[in-house]
Design a protein around this motif. Structure first.
Motif, PDB file in Angstrom:
ATOM      1  N   ARG A  29       0.820  -1.210   0.000  1.00 49.84           N
ATOM      2  CA  ARG A  29       0.000   0.000   0.000  1.00 49.84           C
ATOM      3  C   ARG A  29       0.848   1.252   0.000  1.00 49.84           C
ATOM      4  N   ASP A  30       2.012   1.225   0.657  1.00 51.08           N
ATOM      5  CA  ASP A  30       2.859   2.415   0.733  1.00 51.08           C
ATOM      6  C   ASP A  30       3.789   2.560  -0.459  1.00 51.08           C
ATOM      7  N   GLY A  31       3.699   1.644  -1.441  1.00 53.67           N
ATOM      8  CA  GLY A  31       4.533   1.727  -2.632  1.00 53.67           C
ATOM      9  C   GLY A  31       5.766   0.853  -2.589  1.00 53.67           C
ATOM     10  N   VAL A  67      22.069  14.425  -1.386  1.00 56.87           N
ATOM     11  CA  VAL A  67      21.327  13.335  -0.758  1.00 56.87           C
ATOM     12  C   VAL A  67      20.613  13.930   0.444  1.00 56.87           C
ATOM     13  N   ARG A  68      19.306  13.737   0.488  1.00 55.31           N
ATOM     14  CA  ARG A  68      18.480  14.404   1.486  1.00 55.31           C
ATOM     15  C   ARG A  68      17.746  13.410   2.374  1.00 55.31           C
ATOM     16  N   ASN A  69      17.471  13.828   3.607  1.00 51.10           N
ATOM     17  CA  ASN A  69      16.491  13.163   4.462  1.00 51.10           C
ATOM     18  C   ASN A  69      15.200  13.944   4.293  1.00 51.10           C
ATOM     19  N   PHE A  70      14.086  13.234   4.260  1.00 53.45           N
ATOM     20  CA  PHE A  70      12.801  13.900   4.066  1.00 53.45           C
ATOM     21  C   PHE A  70      11.670  12.996   4.518  1.00 53.45           C
ATOM     22  N   GLU A  71      10.477  13.559   4.526  1.00 50.20           N
ATOM     23  CA  GLU A  71       9.236  12.821   4.766  1.00 50.20           C
ATOM     24  C   GLU A  71       8.295  13.161   3.619  1.00 50.20           C
ATOM     25  N   PHE A  72       7.536  12.204   3.145  1.00 49.27           N
ATOM     26  CA  PHE A  72       6.488  12.514   2.191  1.00 49.27           C
ATOM     27  C   PHE A  72       5.346  13.178   2.947  1.00 49.27           C
ATOM     28  N   LYS A  73       4.719  14.158   2.329  1.00 46.71           N
ATOM     29  CA  LYS A  73       3.611  14.882   2.966  1.00 46.71           C
ATOM     30  C   LYS A  73       2.478  13.942   3.358  1.00 46.71           C
ATOM     31  N   HIS A  74       2.255  12.904   2.541  1.00 47.94           N
ATOM     32  CA  HIS A  74       1.162  11.973   2.819  1.00 47.94           C
ATOM     33  C   HIS A  74       1.516  10.938   3.885  1.00 47.94           C
ATOM     34  N   ASP A  75       2.777  10.924   4.315  1.00 49.25           N
ATOM     35  CA  ASP A  75       3.221   9.923   5.289  1.00 49.25           C
ATOM     36  C   ASP A  75       4.169  10.564   6.300  1.00 49.25           C
ATOM     37  N   GLY A  77       6.304  11.609   9.514  1.00 52.22           N
ATOM     38  CA  GLY A  77       6.885  10.794  10.580  1.00 52.22           C
ATOM     39  C   GLY A  77       7.732   9.654  10.061  1.00 52.22           C
ATOM     40  N   VAL A  78       7.607   9.313   8.782  1.00 53.80           N
ATOM     41  CA  VAL A  78       8.416   8.248   8.190  1.00 53.80           C
ATOM     42  C   VAL A  78       9.602   8.906   7.488  1.00 53.80           C
ATOM     43  N   LYS A  79      10.790   8.780   8.084  1.00 56.11           N
ATOM     44  CA  LYS A  79      12.001   9.414   7.559  1.00 56.11           C
ATOM     45  C   LYS A  79      12.564   8.575   6.414  1.00 56.11           C
ATOM     46  N   LEU A  80      12.871   9.250   5.308  1.00 53.24           N
ATOM     47  CA  LEU A  80      13.420   8.582   4.139  1.00 53.24           C
ATOM     48  C   LEU A  80      14.723   9.246   3.720  1.00 53.24           C
ATOM     49  N   LEU A  81      15.466   8.567   2.867  1.00 55.92           N
ATOM     50  CA  LEU A  81      16.734   9.046   2.327  1.00 55.92           C
ATOM     51  C   LEU A  81      16.633   9.001   0.819  1.00 55.92           C
ATOM     52  N   GLY A  82      16.960  10.091   0.159  1.00 55.64           N
ATOM     53  CA  GLY A  82      16.885  10.098  -1.295  1.00 55.64           C
ATOM     54  C   GLY A  82      17.251  11.453  -1.858  1.00 55.64           C
ATOM     55  N   VAL A  83      16.768  11.694  -3.067  1.00 62.20           N
ATOM     56  CA  VAL A  83      17.051  12.949  -3.752  1.00 62.20           C
ATOM     57  C   VAL A  83      15.736  13.646  -4.072  1.00 62.20           C
TER      58      VAL A  83
END
Length: 153
Positions: A29-31, A67-75, A77-83
């Motif tokens: 569900r989260d991709g 290279v960035r840490n970020f959260e998707f607006k729709h999710d 609190g879930v920290k991700l690593l990417g561009v």
């Protein structure tokens, strides 16, 4: 697919592939895409390719990637690593695809372009990183040889 969560419990997926009743792959569900052997790839046989030459240096491109840490607006609190697509597009435009956002009119079935969304070809970015790593390894080996020559002099 459009998943609507119900109160009945259980797992929901966009896609679930099985072989003789054994789950092999699923799109969550989260991709996330999960598979049984953590293997994915691309057709790469030499018989499918032409004009094969060594790649140019990727050193400057990889050095410029933020290279960035970020959260998707729709999710949140879930920290991700990417561009960020717009940032990496300035480094290497070929890494980014732009697709139209389309809103469908349910009554007429007609779509209206309401904006665009950019995506990053991470598989190509990884190949650029491997090329830059090979370049770094060659530079390190050269420096090691120079240091060894200086020590023995």
């Amino acid at each position: 697919s459009n998943i609507i969560e119900t109160s009945s419990g259980g797992a929901s997926y966009h896609f679930r592939g099985e072989d003789n009743g054994t789950q092999k792959i699923r799109i969550e569900r989260d991709g996330d895409i999960d598979n049984t052997n953590n293997s994915y790839g691309s057709l790469s046989d030499v018989k499918l390719k032409q004009n094969i030459v060594d790649a140019n240096s990727q050193w400057d491109d990889i050095k410029a990637v933020k290279v960035r840490n970020f959260e998707f607006k729709h999710d949140p609190g879930v920290k991700l690593l990417g561009v960020v697509a717009q940032e990496i597009e300035t480094v290497s435009a070929g890494l980014v695809d732009t697709d139209n956002d389309i809103t469908m009119d349910e009554e007429t079935g007609e779509g209206t372009v309401t904006g665009t969304t950019k995506s990053v070809k991470y598989s190509v970015l990884y190949m650029k990183a491997i090329k830059a790593l090979q370049e770094a390894m060659a530079r390190i080996e050269t420096l090691e040889a120079e240091v060894a020559a200086l020590k023995s002099a």
